[in-house]
Design a protein around this motif. Structure first.
Motif, PDB file in Angstrom:
ATOM      1  N   PHE A   1     -11.399   4.509 -98.858  1.00 53.48           N
ATOM      2  CA  PHE A   1     -10.479   4.975 -97.820  1.00 53.48           C
ATOM      3  C   PHE A   1     -11.187   5.207 -96.493  1.00 53.48           C
ATOM      4  O   PHE A   1     -12.374   5.504 -96.455  1.00 53.48           O
ATOM      5  CB  PHE A   1      -9.807   6.292 -98.256  1.00 53.48           C
ATOM      6  N   PHE A   2     -10.414   5.097 -95.421  1.00 52.38           N
ATOM      7  CA  PHE A   2     -10.905   5.425 -94.090  1.00 52.38           C
ATOM      8  C   PHE A   2     -10.010   6.527 -93.538  1.00 52.38           C
ATOM      9  O   PHE A   2      -8.795   6.359 -93.475  1.00 52.38           O
ATOM     10  CB  PHE A   2     -10.873   4.195 -93.174  1.00 52.38           C
ATOM     11  N   LEU A   3     -10.619   7.648 -93.173  1.00 50.04           N
ATOM     12  CA  LEU A   3      -9.860   8.794 -92.686  1.00 50.04           C
ATOM     13  C   LEU A   3     -10.094   8.993 -91.198  1.00 50.04           C
ATOM     14  O   LEU A   3     -11.172   8.710 -90.683  1.00 50.04           O
ATOM     15  CB  LEU A   3     -10.236  10.055 -93.475  1.00 50.04           C
ATOM     16  N   SER A   4      -9.081   9.515 -90.529  1.00 49.68           N
ATOM     17  CA  SER A   4      -9.082   9.637 -89.075  1.00 49.68           C
ATOM     18  C   SER A   4      -9.990  10.761 -88.590  1.00 49.68           C
ATOM     19  O   SER A   4      -9.767  11.926 -88.889  1.00 49.68           O
ATOM     20  CB  SER A   4      -7.655   9.898 -88.589  1.00 49.68           C
ATOM     21  N   LYS A   5     -10.987  10.364 -87.803  1.00 54.24           N
ATOM     22  CA  LYS A   5     -11.903  11.346 -87.223  1.00 54.24           C
ATOM     23  C   LYS A   5     -11.159  12.273 -86.269  1.00 54.24           C
ATOM     24  O   LYS A   5     -11.428  13.473 -86.215  1.00 54.24           O
ATOM     25  CB  LYS A   5     -13.029  10.599 -86.501  1.00 54.24           C
ATOM     26  N   SER A   6     -10.194  11.733 -85.509  1.00 53.13           N
ATOM     27  CA  SER A   6      -9.484  12.582 -84.545  1.00 53.13           C
ATOM     28  C   SER A   6      -8.615  13.626 -85.258  1.00 53.13           C
ATOM     29  O   SER A   6      -8.483  14.752 -84.786  1.00 53.13           O
ATOM     30  CB  SER A   6      -8.650  11.746 -83.570  1.00 53.13           C
ATOM     31  N   THR A   7      -8.056  13.268 -86.426  1.00 56.33           N
ATOM     32  CA  THR A   7      -7.292  14.254 -87.200  1.00 56.33           C
ATOM     33  C   THR A   7      -8.238  15.332 -87.742  1.00 56.33           C
ATOM     34  O   THR A   7      -7.926  16.523 -87.691  1.00 56.33           O
ATOM     35  CB  THR A   7      -6.493  13.574 -88.327  1.00 56.33           C
ATOM     36  N   PHE A   8      -9.401  14.934 -88.244  1.00 57.56           N
ATOM     37  CA  PHE A   8     -10.400  15.926 -88.668  1.00 57.56           C
ATOM     38  C   PHE A   8     -10.738  16.870 -87.519  1.00 57.56           C
ATOM     39  O   PHE A   8     -10.782  18.085 -87.691  1.00 57.56           O
ATOM     40  CB  PHE A   8     -11.685  15.248 -89.163  1.00 57.56           C
ATOM     41  N   ASP A   9     -10.977  16.294 -86.335  1.00 56.87           N
ATOM     42  CA  ASP A   9     -11.372  17.114 -85.184  1.00 56.87           C
ATOM     43  C   ASP A   9     -10.276  18.100 -84.800  1.00 56.87           C
ATOM     44  O   ASP A   9     -10.548  19.264 -84.500  1.00 56.87           O
ATOM     45  CB  ASP A   9     -11.726  16.226 -83.982  1.00 56.87           C
ATOM     46  N   LEU A  10      -9.030  17.634 -84.820  1.00 50.50           N
ATOM     47  CA  LEU A  10      -7.913  18.510 -84.489  1.00 50.50           C
ATOM     48  C   LEU A  10      -7.832  19.683 -85.478  1.00 50.50           C
ATOM     49  O   LEU A  10      -7.665  20.836 -85.083  1.00 50.50           O
ATOM     50  CB  LEU A  10      -6.613  17.703 -84.505  1.00 50.50           C
ATOM     51  N   VAL A  11      -7.975  19.388 -86.777  1.00 56.07           N
ATOM     52  CA  VAL A  11      -7.907  20.440 -87.800  1.00 56.07           C
ATOM     53  C   VAL A  11      -9.107  21.383 -87.684  1.00 56.07           C
ATOM     54  O   VAL A  11      -8.966  22.596 -87.838  1.00 56.07           O
ATOM     55  CB  VAL A  11      -7.805  19.834 -89.218  1.00 56.07           C
ATOM     56  N   LYS A  12     -10.285  20.835 -87.375  1.00 54.87           N
ATOM     57  CA  LYS A  12     -11.467  21.683 -87.208  1.00 54.87           C
ATOM     58  C   LYS A  12     -11.264  22.667 -86.053  1.00 54.87           C
ATOM     59  O   LYS A  12     -11.621  23.843 -86.158  1.00 54.87           O
ATOM     60  CB  LYS A  12     -12.716  20.823 -86.991  1.00 54.87           C
ATOM     61  N   ASN A  13     -10.650  22.208 -84.953  1.00 50.68           N
ATOM     62  CA  ASN A  13     -10.332  23.117 -83.838  1.00 50.68           C
ATOM     63  C   ASN A  13      -9.344  24.177 -84.288  1.00 50.68           C
ATOM     64  O   ASN A  13      -9.474  25.354 -83.944  1.00 50.68           O
ATOM     65  CB  ASN A  13      -9.753  22.332 -82.649  1.00 50.68           C
ATOM     66  N   LYS A  14      -8.362  23.762 -85.063  1.00 56.43           N
ATOM     67  CA  LYS A  14      -7.355  24.689 -85.587  1.00 56.43           C
ATOM     68  C   LYS A  14      -8.009  25.753 -86.490  1.00 56.43           C
ATOM     69  O   LYS A  14      -7.670  26.929 -86.417  1.00 56.43           O
ATOM     70  CB  LYS A  14      -6.294  23.899 -86.355  1.00 56.43           C
ATOM     71  N   LEU A  15      -8.940  25.304 -87.333  1.00 51.75           N
ATOM     72  CA  LEU A  15      -9.615  26.231 -88.256  1.00 51.75           C
ATOM     73  C   LEU A  15     -10.352  27.344 -87.506  1.00 51.75           C
ATOM     74  O   LEU A  15     -10.468  28.458 -88.005  1.00 51.75           O
ATOM     75  CB  LEU A  15     -10.589  25.468 -89.165  1.00 51.75           C
ATOM     76  N   GLN A  16     -10.835  27.037 -86.321  1.00 52.52           N
ATOM     77  CA  GLN A  16     -11.563  28.045 -85.538  1.00 52.52           C
ATOM     78  C   GLN A  16     -10.628  29.145 -85.031  1.00 52.52           C
ATOM     79  O   GLN A  16     -11.077  30.248 -84.741  1.00 52.52           O
ATOM     80  CB  GLN A  16     -12.290  27.382 -84.372  1.00 52.52           C
ATOM     81  N   GLN A  17      -9.315  28.840 -84.931  1.00 52.56           N
ATOM     82  CA  GLN A  17      -8.328  29.822 -84.438  1.00 52.56           C
ATOM     83  C   GLN A  17      -7.468  30.404 -85.557  1.00 52.56           C
ATOM     84  O   GLN A  17      -6.672  31.303 -85.313  1.00 52.56           O
ATOM     85  CB  GLN A  17      -7.386  29.141 -83.426  1.00 52.56           C
ATOM     86  N   LEU A  18      -7.626  29.876 -86.756  1.00 51.38           N
ATOM     87  CA  LEU A  18      -6.675  30.171 -87.832  1.00 51.38           C
ATOM     88  C   LEU A  18      -6.666  31.633 -88.265  1.00 51.38           C
ATOM     89  O   LEU A  18      -5.665  32.132 -88.769  1.00 51.38           O
ATOM     90  CB  LEU A  18      -6.955  29.253 -89.031  1.00 51.38           C
ATOM     91  N   HIS A  19      -7.770  32.343 -88.036  1.00 48.87           N
ATOM     92  CA  HIS A  19      -7.806  33.766 -88.418  1.00 48.87           C
ATOM     93  C   HIS A  19      -6.778  34.584 -87.632  1.00 48.87           C
ATOM     94  O   HIS A  19      -6.416  35.671 -88.034  1.00 48.87           O
ATOM     95  CB  HIS A  19      -9.220  34.342 -88.252  1.00 48.87           C
ATOM     96  N   LYS A  20      -6.295  34.031 -86.527  1.00 51.20           N
ATOM     97  CA  LYS A  20      -5.315  34.742 -85.695  1.00 51.20           C
ATOM     98  C   LYS A  20      -3.871  34.446 -86.106  1.00 51.20           C
ATOM     99  O   LYS A  20      -2.938  34.963 -85.500  1.00 51.20           O
ATOM    100  CB  LYS A  20      -5.474  34.333 -84.224  1.00 51.20           C
TER     101      LYS A  20
END
Length: 176
Positions: A80-99
């Motif tokens: 499989f090939f997974l989207s780097k931009s989707t990973f990046d978007l979720v990684k940014n989200k994870l940094q704010q998710l505690h809120k």
């Protein structure tokens, strides 16, 4: 079949663990769609024969599986090939998710890439550690396939999490 013992937990972390293609994401989708609970996090269902990533707070559906290796935007995992931009978007989200105001957070899934320090790492691991450190009434559900379970528990220090088979998950969250 394997039976899991649900230990007394010191926090609200559940691990949904079962073999690949056994219905983990399907059960999570059903839970998300039928529950009145506020959700956050992400689910990665197959829709129209392609893996997508759905952000649970906004219902936004993102492309996750790519048709081919676009070098600049693909992470290869097996065939499989997974989207780097989707990973990046979720990684940014994870940094704010505690809120998040949501009371239930789903991470689908912690897999081989994360075990190798890639994919949603290191943000996913950081979020889990912060979640463990915060005393809250929020619940975290992490999907981990059965073959990675022991290694993931060790790597992400999830010894206190309750491990649920698919049947136990359905019993606890879908039938209640």
């Amino acid at each position: 079949s394997t039976y899991f013992i649900v230990r007394r937990m010191s926090n609200n972390i559940f691990i949904l663990s079962a073999p690949i293609r056994s219905g983990k994401t399907t059960a999570l989708m059903e839970f998300w769609e039928e529950s009145s609970t506020r959700f956050d996090g992400f689910i990665t269902p197959d829709i129209d024969e392609s893996r997508k990533l759905i952000l649970l707070d906004t219902d936004e559906e993102l492309p996750f599986e790519l048709d081919e290796a676009d070098e600049k935007n693909a992470i290869a995992i097996g065939k499989f090939f997974l989207s780097k931009s989707t990973f990046d978007l979720v990684k940014n989200k994870l940094q704010q998710l505690h809120k998040t105001p949501a009371s239930l957070i789903i991470m689908d899934e912690l897999g081989k890439l994360e075990m190798d320090g890639k994919g949603f790492e290191p943000e996913l691991g950081d979020f889990i550690q912060n979640f463990k450190g915060a005393s809250s009434n929020k619940t975290l559900i992490i999907v981990i396939r059965n073959t990675l379970l022991a290694a993931a528990i060790e790597k992400f220090k999830l010894e206190d999490a309750a491990i649920l088979s698919l049947d136990l998950f359905i019993e606890k969250f879908l039938e209640s």
